[in-house]
Write an enzyme that holds these catalytic residues in place. Sequence first.
Site: not given
Ligand code: GUN
Length: 298
Positions: A52, A96, A119
Amino acid sequence: MTAEILDGKTLAADIRAELAKKIATMPGENMPVLAVVLVGENEASKIYVRNKKKAAAEIGIGCEVVELSDTIGEKALLEIISELNMNHHVNGIIVQLPLPKHINTLNVLSAISPEKDVDGFNPYNAGLLACKEPKAIVSATPKGVLKLLQKTGVDLQGKHAVVVGRSNIVGRPAAMLLLNNDCTVSIAHSKTKNLKELVLQADILVVACGCPKLIKKDWIKDGAIVIDVGINRVDGKLYGDVDFEEVVEKASYITPVPGGVGPMTVAMLLENTYEAALRQQSETKHSKTGCSCENCHC
Ligand code: GUN
């Protein structure tokens, strides 16, 4: 019939390139900034966060990774989120997942300011999506799924969409998004009876259950559109939740794994961050000028 491959890698690259162009025209002080909170040593999470950060930097989005020990308490984590909420340089905040077991995930996600919740995991944004409110920030993976479906050019209205999986991250928001786009939606999960019979009715199938190669050719209605959200590592190799080699012979469109939904998730996170920054900057401007109109460029 052999399905057309829905190439998420190329579509995501096009979206990132468009975003880069738009961001390049922003004054330096307005460049979007994303804060990523990473708690603990989960190796998969570290890789996702690294990806990311790299993708953000490539298109001119600043990315600050806040790395925290897995011994951090919930209260201390909530304080860090509160600081990020108040930091005017930060436009987007993600935490995350998964978080260590001693931390209540819902409390943490609920603490992220809805305007910065890129998110879309804060229940407030999930609720706005459920109410079909345009100002909802929609979580990245379901948003990517919809973009891939729209890329087919197929009219979604009235189609029977079956979503396999009911997670808060993918299944539930994907179902809401499909409903908001006038699909007739069924949600299947681990307790669903006669799963194969339900899947056979799908014009659009979205699978996000974490079961490698669960969906077989004889589960697929002729010409169905199949979106595979699964990323399962088995003996060092990646597999989706769909048996691609079989299902490609029956579907009209199908996403590969890797190279389908995965790259779209990152592109949509960046798009959400860019859009959040624009909205925040527009609101600041309105509050300074005292303007009361909506969405103008005064
Ligand atoms: N863990 C698995 N997928 C994601 C996601 O799209 N965002 C976040 N923050 N954590 C994750």
